[in-house]
Design a protein around this motif. Structure first.
Motif, mmCIF file in Angstrom:
data_model
loop_
_atom_site.group_PDB
_atom_site.id
_atom_site.type_symbol
_atom_site.label_atom_id
_atom_site.label_comp_id
_atom_site.label_asym_id
_atom_site.label_seq_id
_atom_site.Cartn_x
_atom_site.Cartn_y
_atom_site.Cartn_z
ATOM 1 N N SER A 292 -8.101 7.056 -7.577
ATOM 2 C CA SER A 292 -8.920 7.327 -6.409
ATOM 3 C C SER A 292 -10.408 7.278 -6.745
ATOM 4 C CB SER A 292 -8.572 8.705 -5.838
ATOM 5 O OG SER A 292 -9.497 9.089 -4.838
ATOM 6 N N SER B 6 1.547 7.237 -7.081
ATOM 7 C CA SER B 6 0.181 7.406 -7.589
ATOM 8 C C SER B 6 -0.655 8.278 -6.656
ATOM 9 C CB SER B 6 -0.494 6.042 -7.762
ATOM 10 O OG SER B 6 0.014 5.364 -8.889
ATOM 11 N N TYR B 7 -0.492 8.087 -5.335
ATOM 12 C CA TYR B 7 -1.242 8.906 -4.389
ATOM 13 C C TYR B 7 -0.840 10.382 -4.540
ATOM 14 C CZ TYR B 7 -1.499 4.267 -2.149
ATOM 15 O OH TYR B 7 -1.648 2.924 -1.887
ATOM 16 N N HIS B 8 0.461 10.610 -4.669
ATOM 17 C CA HIS B 8 0.939 11.987 -4.834
ATOM 18 C C HIS B 8 0.323 12.616 -6.080
ATOM 19 C CE1 HIS B 8 3.709 15.414 -4.804
ATOM 20 N NE2 HIS B 8 3.763 15.247 -6.115
ATOM 21 N N THR C 102 0.832 -1.198 0.000
ATOM 22 C CA THR C 102 0.000 0.000 0.000
ATOM 23 C C THR C 102 0.868 1.250 0.000
ATOM 24 O OG1 THR C 102 -1.787 -1.141 1.181
ATOM 25 C CG2 THR C 102 -1.796 1.266 1.235
ATOM 26 N N VAL D 45 -9.552 11.010 3.123
ATOM 27 C CA VAL D 45 -8.259 10.847 3.802
ATOM 28 C C VAL D 45 -8.379 11.064 5.303
ATOM 29 C CG1 VAL D 45 -6.781 11.268 1.803
ATOM 30 C CG2 VAL D 45 -7.622 13.210 3.129
ATOM 31 N N PRO E 143 -6.900 2.001 0.218
ATOM 32 C CA PRO E 143 -6.212 2.292 -1.050
ATOM 33 C C PRO E 143 -5.489 1.098 -1.655
ATOM 34 C CG PRO E 143 -5.057 3.279 0.812
ATOM 35 C CD PRO E 143 -6.373 2.809 1.330
ATOM 36 N N THR F 176 3.940 13.868 1.221
ATOM 37 C CA THR F 176 4.570 12.840 0.391
ATOM 38 C C THR F 176 5.945 12.472 0.929
ATOM 39 O OG1 THR F 176 3.373 13.639 -1.565
ATOM 40 C CG2 THR F 176 5.310 12.263 -1.946
ATOM 41 N N ARG G 148 -11.552 11.086 -6.953
ATOM 42 C CA ARG G 148 -10.775 12.045 -7.741
ATOM 43 C C ARG G 148 -11.637 13.128 -8.378
ATOM 44 N NH1 ARG G 148 -8.204 8.832 -12.723
ATOM 45 N NH2 ARG G 148 -6.742 10.495 -12.319
ATOM 46 N N THR H 292 -12.261 14.022 -1.368
ATOM 47 C CA THR H 292 -10.920 13.528 -1.071
ATOM 48 C C THR H 292 -10.509 13.907 0.343
ATOM 49 O OG1 THR H 292 -10.280 13.640 -3.398
ATOM 50 C CG2 THR H 292 -8.505 13.632 -1.783
ATOM 51 N N GLU I 222 -2.477 11.899 -7.495
ATOM 52 C CA GLU I 222 -3.903 12.143 -7.295
ATOM 53 C C GLU I 222 -4.136 13.429 -6.496
ATOM 54 O OE1 GLU I 222 -6.747 10.207 -8.243
ATOM 55 O OE2 GLU I 222 -5.311 9.313 -9.623
#
Length: 310
Positions: free
Chosen positions: A141, A79-81, A73, A154, A224, A102, A144, A150, A83
């Motif tokens: 996400s 990829s999270y950054h 994960t 989170v 995620p 990040t 998104r 979002t 998004e």
């Protein structure tokens, strides 16, 4: 109704305040200090090392499974950054926070992988192949389409990750692992507080929109890492092991955030907000009932396993 651009602008002052608070309370730590390097040995390969086997590590089986899920994960951080940088932007307080978050999160995959390899807790070839498969699949996400959704997601997800890391450490059978994951969990808790406070501000600023976002996020919540290879099978073992399951999700993740924000007691809502608040209440009641049924099934499974070992 505020547009996404208006909401981002209106919340930027809160982001700056919360970023400054976060930087005051965050304490730097070094991943290499939490890794048992003295346990390390060369693996099979160009250095002609020793083959891997499970017996070389003190980890429990559920601890090993959960650590791999947690690491994979964390591995998808690029990829999270992408998004959140796309949604929140790369300028101003929003951008500063995105990069700070990040950079802090990157420590987690570093320390988890180093621990697993140094302590010979997992098959290194299988782990690397799983990383490649998961990262090549990327991450899209569910939220998104909306910065507000979002933020809501989170706020819950960071707490879910904290709980998962903390419970994994406690179930690992290795005090070194437990100490390491307590540190990682502390980071996740600080990130949760940032987003929870931001969501609180959003509920004050745009109550109907924020209530709708919370309702939709809670009802459709997924971790995620749901797209990683073998996630469903691993999730069952993690659930039965008590690390993360419906009861944990309801009692230790959703309820604390909802109660802290007084979501179910919020007034000043219009028809859309009231409808979302009502739907959320019904969902939480049904989730509690599902968790109770899961608890009963889990108890039966554990009893059968104990009888088999006897």
């Amino acid at each position: 109704m505020r547009s996404d651009a208006e909401l981002l602008k209106d919340l930027e002052e809160v982001v700056e305040r919360e970023l400054n608070r976060h930087l005051r309370v965050f304490r730097e730590w070094m991943p290499h200090e939490y890794v048992p390097w003295s346990r390390g040995r060369n693996f099979v390969g160009p250095l002609d090392g020793q083959p891997w086997s499970k017996e070389q590590s003190p980890l429990t089986e559920v601890g090993r499974v959960s650590l791999v899920v947690n690491l994979l994960t964390e591995d998808n951080l690029p990829s999270y950054h992408h998004e959140i940088a796309t949604l929140f932007g790369r300028d101003g307080a929003w951008g500063t926070w995105v990069h700070q978050w990040t950079a802090e999160e990157a420590r987690h995959s570093m320390v988890l992988r180093d621990y697993l390899l140094a302590s010979r807790a997992v098959d290194p070839v299988a782990l690397e192949r799983a990383r490649m498969a998961h990262m090549c699949g990327g991450f899209v996400s569910d939220n998104r389409h909306s910065p507000l959704h979002t933020v809501a997601y989170v706020a819950f997800q960071e707490l879910a990750t904290r709980i998962s890391h903390r419970n994994t450490g406690r179930s690992s059978g290795d005090p070194v692992c437990d100490r390491m994951l307590a540190q990682v969990a502390n980071d996740e808790n600080l990130h949760m507080i940032f987003y929870r406070n931001l969501l609180d501000a959003a509920l004050e600023l745009a109550p109907d929109q924020a209530m709708q976002a919370v309702n939709e996020v809670v009802r459709a919540f997924r971790m995620p890492g749901h797209g990683m290879p073998g996630f469903e099978r691993a999730a069952v073992e993690i659930a039965v092991g008590g690390i993360y399951n419906l009861r944990v999700h309801h009692d230790d993740v959703l309820l604390p955030v909802l109660r802290h924000l007084k979501v179910m007691q919020r007034g000043g809502l219009g028809p859309d907000g009231l409808k979302a608040q009502e739907e959320l209440g019904l969902h939480m009641a049904e989730l509690d009932a599902q968790a109770t049924r899961f608890d009963e099934r889990r108890a039966a499974i554990l009893a059968r396993r104990a009888a088999t070992k006897a």
